[in-house]
Scaffold this motif. Structure first.
Motif, mmCIF file in Angstrom:
data_model
loop_
_atom_site.group_PDB
_atom_site.id
_atom_site.type_symbol
_atom_site.label_atom_id
_atom_site.label_comp_id
_atom_site.label_asym_id
_atom_site.label_seq_id
_atom_site.Cartn_x
_atom_site.Cartn_y
_atom_site.Cartn_z
ATOM 1 N N ILE A 22 1.035 -1.235 0.018
ATOM 2 C CA ILE A 22 0.016 -0.194 -0.231
ATOM 3 C C ILE A 22 0.927 1.228 -0.041
ATOM 4 C CG2 ILE A 22 -1.988 -1.049 1.093
ATOM 5 C CD1 ILE A 22 -0.926 0.359 3.753
ATOM 6 N N VAL B 2 1.368 4.924 1.784
ATOM 7 C CA VAL B 2 0.995 5.630 2.906
ATOM 8 C C VAL B 2 1.328 7.249 2.530
ATOM 9 C CG1 VAL B 2 1.454 3.972 4.522
ATOM 10 C CG2 VAL B 2 3.474 5.452 3.759
ATOM 11 N N SER C 112 2.171 9.657 4.654
ATOM 12 C CA SER C 112 2.791 10.429 5.560
ATOM 13 C C SER C 112 3.895 9.691 6.420
ATOM 14 C CB SER C 112 1.976 11.453 6.661
ATOM 15 O OG SER C 112 1.460 10.399 7.339
ATOM 16 N N VAL C 113 4.977 10.447 7.058
ATOM 17 C CA VAL C 113 5.993 9.868 7.684
ATOM 18 C C VAL C 113 5.082 9.157 9.028
ATOM 19 C CG1 VAL C 113 7.738 10.039 9.376
ATOM 20 C CG2 VAL C 113 7.906 10.889 7.142
ATOM 21 N N ASP C 114 4.249 9.896 9.520
ATOM 22 C CA ASP C 114 3.608 9.280 10.749
ATOM 23 C C ASP C 114 2.550 8.113 10.342
ATOM 24 O OD1 ASP C 114 4.143 11.249 12.382
ATOM 25 O OD2 ASP C 114 2.658 12.647 11.670
ATOM 26 N N LEU D 144 3.512 6.132 7.954
ATOM 27 C CA LEU D 144 4.457 4.929 7.773
ATOM 28 C C LEU D 144 4.662 4.286 9.160
ATOM 29 C CD1 LEU D 144 6.380 3.345 5.959
ATOM 30 C CD2 LEU D 144 7.921 5.268 6.135
ATOM 31 N N LEU D 145 5.232 5.070 10.218
ATOM 32 C CA LEU D 145 5.671 4.662 11.437
ATOM 33 C C LEU D 145 4.567 3.964 12.146
ATOM 34 C CD1 LEU D 145 7.785 7.896 12.654
ATOM 35 C CD2 LEU D 145 8.457 5.552 11.747
ATOM 36 N N LYS E 134 2.078 2.267 10.734
ATOM 37 C CA LYS E 134 1.985 0.801 9.948
ATOM 38 C C LYS E 134 3.393 -0.157 10.399
ATOM 39 C CE LYS E 134 -1.427 1.407 7.143
ATOM 40 N NZ LYS E 134 -2.738 0.586 7.347
ATOM 41 N N LEU E 135 4.360 0.456 10.695
ATOM 42 C CA LEU E 135 5.443 -0.588 10.851
ATOM 43 C C LEU E 135 5.629 -1.045 12.167
ATOM 44 C CD1 LEU E 135 8.488 1.492 9.111
ATOM 45 C CD2 LEU E 135 7.451 -0.603 8.465
ATOM 46 N N GLU F 104 1.102 -2.956 12.405
ATOM 47 C CA GLU F 104 0.763 -3.672 11.517
ATOM 48 C C GLU F 104 1.645 -4.381 11.131
ATOM 49 O OE1 GLU F 104 -1.882 -2.642 8.124
ATOM 50 O OE2 GLU F 104 0.023 -3.044 6.894
ATOM 51 N N ALA F 105 3.079 -4.091 10.784
ATOM 52 C CA ALA F 105 3.912 -5.057 10.497
ATOM 53 C C ALA F 105 4.791 -5.477 11.470
ATOM 54 C CB ALA F 105 4.890 -4.271 9.419
ATOM 55 N N VAL G 56 7.609 -4.285 12.960
ATOM 56 C CA VAL G 56 9.027 -4.659 12.875
ATOM 57 C C VAL G 56 9.876 -3.610 13.486
ATOM 58 C CG1 VAL G 56 8.927 -6.223 10.791
ATOM 59 C CG2 VAL G 56 8.750 -3.636 10.415
ATOM 60 N N ILE G 57 9.344 -2.528 13.986
ATOM 61 C CA ILE G 57 9.947 -1.477 14.849
ATOM 62 C C ILE G 57 9.450 -1.338 15.806
ATOM 63 C CG2 ILE G 57 11.220 -0.392 12.701
ATOM 64 C CD1 ILE G 57 9.137 1.961 13.282
#
Lengths: 309, 249, 548
Positions: free
Chosen positions: B230, B232, B234-236, B238-239, B241-242, B245-246, B248-249
């Motif tokens: 997908i 995104v 904005s940076v917000d 993205l963060l 989702k990471l 959702e994912a 990974v951080i």
């Protein structure tokens, strides 16, 4: 029948890859025993006992297993192997080292680095560096298997309460001996083994601009990579190159910044678990394989990312 | 001391593999074949040990159809002294390979067996360890550097997170990793000389090894293609989702 | 001092011409009970790795070289069963020409559809069986001369020189291969052949050589679309505005189809991208019907020497011979060069063998080669076809085609006129602002693809740490002259994305991605200033074409 998992650990803590092995083992639908072999590794056994879905933990605590010498571990596993139809361990450098010895001594084949369990005797595994996937059926009574950790979710580390049973240690062999080890202590993780990689391409425009990338990488504890174009342009040295002729990486998170995504680059990172693409060109091929795409000016996005991490 | 080096003929690492339409295997028709890169490193290491005076003979062995003689000749051109081909229709499974090699070890009595950590076709990473188990020898996999003397070999191995050094009493089995050395270029006169070096052909029957099938490959398929995810905005986002959702951080 | 080795004959290039030379030499040696040392050096990592051709071949030369090639297992598996010739009139329309209107030379009954790479692999096995030393992975980098100016042999390239020009830990000096005679069979625009032609003035009496760039892809198609033995040729769309060329599509065995486009390199529009012309061509229904539902297996491109009879240079010089496409023996009226290349090599072998058997000084020029060549069927064939290319260049595809029909079908090439085209291909570009820009469609990833994913399946690799093998005589010229005048056409004529003009801080920079080079030589031919010189990279580098 039941499944025996040999835990991967450093005598202090359980390697989370073992939790992925437990997930793979659960797919076999048999009771699971975990063997913790080490020296002064009681805490690891405690941790394994708490892992969800474990029937029993075997603890072999002896100096013979301190440095995970393959000869000694294989001997121990053989001594405990009766009654198990499946013997699994993580495809770590330790698992890869001792497990084939176990298979050979049991006169069975080994199925290496499985990425899926199809049935009790059939598994998928990558061949040709992941460029093909083989479905392999074992014809042996005992299945000896190593498991690629990144291919399976980690099973819950808690929620279980297995009993811990000490087992008799086998004798240490006298033909191989541990000399020393040097664990890499680096401020930044190694590119090929890092869990997060932040990679920059020609879009960064200069060597100086790679600093913007480095600051984000620092916040994430990530390694830095680069595309061939960035290396050719002289922004970074070629040991950072990811791709067909560079390093092949498969981190949990790969963030491609200003990289168009030529197939030669994708060949080096497409096995990453999650791929993020940041590029001002919304037509860039990298977006075709990215899980999350952000179109925009990287010179604005990178500082914002750094400040919000 | 004699060093035995076990080598395999595989698809050249520059060639992209392609799965056959019937999914029975990858298509190797008329593609370039080569010495497995890790095996080449093993040959180079053996030749260097000989050049340093630590070994006096380097014997290479390979298993497979007649075509593997091409790779044995390459190894001879790199500096091995003689070669053994064990003739089989195709490359056998790892355990069968190890059993055949164990017989060669019995015949040749090498002080050190060097081989690649894995072949770049089947990616098994088993044969060296299995051979060591079968002959009751100590092993060191993923060699990064090694030091050989008359009684032992000290091997520094590339392991997860760093380097680990072991001392093995001889005879021992060592498998090579990528950084052990950079193999030399083959010289033209050495290619011509290699054609005259001895190459013996043996068979599994002759060695008294019954090959047994342990696995069946049911299917070989191309890896799944990644799909676009997908966008995104904005940076917000993205963060978020990471993190959520994912995870990974 | 470099190390050296001595041979009777050293042959540069393991293509059809070089291998036919080697095989014929050894056959003659065996027939006459003589010892002969012959070696073939080949820059590809293996024989066949750099071979790219359609290919429909006539077996005439092979019939002569190995009369029982069928029993010997030569890989000529697919006989031509049907010929179709199209004139494409638009992106969607085209006419299938009636057979009677097609120049006879374009009829393919009795010919075979082959992978020329595999045929070369087979020829190399025969050569080795006959005692030839075949050395793939060794590039002939340099011509060696005797003091009297005759050719002494070649030197292979140094290995292990870093990108900075310094020796690396693995440095290995090149070897000198000395020979009584050296045969240059490098194929089209061989970099040593180019030097020899200049050094000995071999082309002073010939018209300027002409070239084309040929693209080829190998496809696997669904069983139901496969028509083994079908040969399709055509011309017209998408080439326009005086750009000439034609396409081919052949059905081999094993559900494999090859498709390609040949674009003449005398085109004038600097905006033209031969690669993109090829990609969009595949969407034409005449071609797409064969490819849809299939998958692309391999990709490659190679320049073609197509000038023919009038452009053929002198093929002998003191100490050596030039054979095959390195000289330019391809018959463009048939779009075939394998049988003529092989025959030129076999004639060379016969000439060489006689000269070697005769104890006179080896350095003499083998002028006898020209006589034997003139007596062979190759000469006759090339003579009859001499007007084919010039007619197309002079009169365009329609009138030129009509001329060729009359010349080839009614007069069998014996029309008593000779047409000439004396201007070199690189002189034809017009300035970019006087030419129409061409907007190419985006590749769809099914029938058409981008350059880099194409190069990917050519299995191209070069050792990273080596000096750039694409030399600029004047490094400033691309940005200073070519960019403003011609919008730097190298970006578009290179089929492998080697050349890029990149913007850095508002400045244009000429980027050479030498690792992508598939050794087609187009840059060496088409650069308007002749500023790019293609030299051999480290041996073994370049594409690794399977089944091409």
């Amino acid at each position: 029948m039941s499944t025996l998992i040999i835990a991967d650990h450093d005598n202090q803590a359980l390697n989370p890859a073992t939790l992925s092995v437990i997930t793979a083992a659960k797919a076999l639908g048999q009771s699971i025993t975990v063997l913790v072999a080490g020296s002064g590794c009681g805490a690891v056994a405690e941790a394994a006992a708490q892992a969800e879905g474990i029937e029993k933990v075997l603890l072999a605590d002896s100096p013979a297993y301190d440095k995970a010498l393959a000869e000694n571990l294989a001997e121990l596993v053989i001594s405990l192997s009766s009654g198990y139809s499946h013997i699994l361990t993580a495809a770590s450098t330790t698992g890869k080292d001792f497990m084939p010895r176990v298979a050979a001594q049991l006169d069975v084949g080994q199925i290496s680095e499985i990425i899926a369990v199809e049935s009790a005797d059939t598994f998928k595994r990558p061949i040709y560096a992941g460029n093909a996937i083989a479905t392999v059926q074992s014809l042996d009574a005992i299945k000896v298997i190593t498991v690629r950790g990144s291919a399976f979710d980690r099973s819950a580390a808690t929620g279980g309460s297995a009993g811990i049973e000490s087992v008799t240690a086998t004798a240490a062999n006298d033909r191989s001996a541990f000399v020393k080890e040097e664990l890499v202590v680096s401020e930044r993780p190694d590119l090929t083994s890092a869990q997060i990689v932040v990679s920059g391409g020609r879009g960064l425009g200069s060597a100086e601009n790679f600093d913007l990338l480095a600051r984000v990488a620092d916040k994430l504890g990530a390694a830095i990579g680069a595309s061939r174009a960035a290396v050719d342009a002289g922004y970074v040295s070629n040991d950072l190159q990811v791709g067909q002729t560079g390093k092949i990486v498969a981190p949990d998170l790969y963030i491609a910044v200003g990289i168009s995504g030529a197939i030669q680059h994708l060949a080096g990172m497409k096995e990453s678990k999650v791929i993020v693409a940041i590029n001002k060109d919304e037509e860039a091929p990298i977006f075709q394989i990215a899980d999350y795409g952000l179109v925009g000016d990287l010179f604005e996005i990178l500082p914002e990312l750094e400040s919000k991490l | 001391m004699k060093i035995l080096v076990c080598v395999k003929r595989v698809i050249d690492y520059n060639v992209k593999v392609r799965v056959k339409a019937d999914q029975s295997d990858v298509d190797l028709t008329n593609v370039k074949m080569a010495l497995n890169p890790f095996c080449e490193i093993a040959v180079e290491e053996a030749v260097r040990l000989k050049e340093q005076g630590k070994a006096d003979e380097v014997v290479v062995v390979s298993i497979g159809p007649k075509a593997v003689q091409e790779q044995l000749r390459t190894a001879l051109a790199l500096g091995a002294d003689r070669a053994i081909q064990i003739e089989t229709e195709a490359a056998p499974e790892a355990l069968n390979t190890a059993k055949l090699l164990a017989k060669v070890v019995e015949q040749e009595q090498p002080g050190l067996v060097l081989m690649g950590k894995q072949s770049i076709d089947s990616d098994n990473n088993q044969t060296g360890q299995m051979l060591a188990a079968l002959i009751g020898a100590p092993q060191a996999t993923f060699a990064y550097s090694l030091e050989l003397d008359a009684e032992q070999v000290v091997v520094t191995r590339e392991v997860d997170g760093g380097l680990k050094t072991l001392a093995l009493k001889l005879p021992a089995v060592v498998t090579t990793d990528l950084r052990l050395n950079e193999p030399r270029y083959v010289k033209l006169p050495d290619i011509m000389k290699a054609k005259k070096k001895p190459l013996a052909v043996e068979t599994p029957d002759g060695l008294g090894v019954a090959l047994k099938q342990h696995q069946t490959v049911l299917k070989v398929e191309a890896p799944g293609q990644r799909q676009a995810g997908i966008r995104v905005d904005s940076v917000d986002a993205l963060l978020d989702k990471l993190k959520n959702e994912a995870k990974v951080i | 001092m470099r190390e050296s080795m001595e041979f009777d004959v050293v042959i540069v290039g393991a293509g059809p011409a070089g291998l036919a030379t080697a095989c014929r030499l050894m056959q003659l040696a065996q027939d006459n009970d003589q010892e002969l040392s012959v070696c073939v050096v080949e820059k590809g990592s293996e024989v066949g790795a750099h071979i790219l051709s359609g290919a429909v071949i006539e077996s005439r030369a092979l019939d002569e070289l190995f009369p029982d090639w069928k029993a010997m297992g030569a890989p000529l598996h697919t006989a031509v069963t049907k010929d179709e010739v199209y004139l494409l009139t638009s992106a969607t329309a085209g006419k299938c020409l009636p057979n009677a209107l097609v120049p006879k030379t374009m009829h393919n009954q009795g010919n075979y559809i082959v992978s020329l790479g595999n045929l070369c692999r087979w020829l190399a096995e025969q050569a080795e069986g006959l005692g030839v030393e075949v050395f793939p992975g060794f590039a002939a980098a340099e011509i060696l001369y005797h003091e009297d100016g005759s050719v002494k042999g070649i030197a292979t390239g140094d290995m292990g020189i870093g990108v900075d020009g310094e020796q690396t830990a693995n440095y290995m000096e090149g070897m000198e291969l000395h020979a009584k005679y050296t045969v240059f069979a490098e194929g089209c625009r061989g970099h040593l052949g180019k030097q020899l032609i200049a050094e000995f003035g071999l082309d002073t009496e010939a018209d300027a050589q002409h070239y084309a760039i040929g693209f080829k892809e190998l496809w696997q198609v669904p069983e139901e679309k496969h028509q083994p033995g079908l040969v399709v040729h055509g011309t017209g769309w998408p080439l326009q505005g005086g750009t000439s060329g034609g396409f081919f599509l052949y059905h081999l065995d094993n559900n494999e189809v090859v498709v390609g486009l040949i674009v003449d390199l005398n085109y004038s529009n600097p905006w033209l991208s031969p690669f993109d012309e090829f990609q969009r061509l595949k969407h034409h229904p005449v071609l797409a019907q064969h490819l849809e539902g299939g998958s692309r297996i391999s990709y490659g491109a190679r320049a073609i020497t197509k000038g023919g009879f009038n452009t053929l240079p002198k093929m002998s010089f003191p100490g050596g011979l030039l054979v095959g496409c390195n000289a330019g023996t391809l018959n463009f009226s048939k779009i075939k060069g394998t049988h003529t290349a092989m025959k030129s090599g076999m004639v060379a072998a016969e000439t060489l063998f006689d000269a070697l058997s005769n104890s006179e000084g080896a350095r003499a020029e083998l002028t006898e080669y020209a006589n034997r060549f003139a007596d062979s069927w190759v000469y006759d064939e090339l003579f009859r076809a001499r007007n084919f290319g010039p007619a197309l260049h002079k009169f365009g595809p329609i009138l030129g085609g009509a001329f060729n029909f009359i010349d080839q079908n009614l007069f069998a090439g014996k029309l008593p006129i000779t047409l000439h085209d004396r201007s070199a291909d690189h002189t034809h570009l017009v300035p970019a602002d006087q030419a129409m820009q061409i907007k190419y469609p985006k590749p769809d990833g099914k029938l058409s693809f981008d350059k880099l994913s194409s190069v990917f399946i050519s299995n191209t690799n070069h050792e990273e740490n080596q000096p750039c093998h694409l030399r600029l005589k004047d490094p400033e010229l691309p940005i200073r002259d070519n960019l403003p005048t011609y919008a730097e056409p190298a970006q578009r004529y290179c089929p492998a994305g080697v050349y890029e003009v990149v913007e850095e801080g508002g400045q244009a920079r000429f980027q050479i991605n030498a690792q992508n080079c598939i050794h087609c030589k187009t840059c060496d031919i088409k650069d308007p200033a002749q500023n790019i010189t293609w030299v051999v990279p480290e041996g073994g580098g370049g594409p690794n074409y399977p089944n091409m």
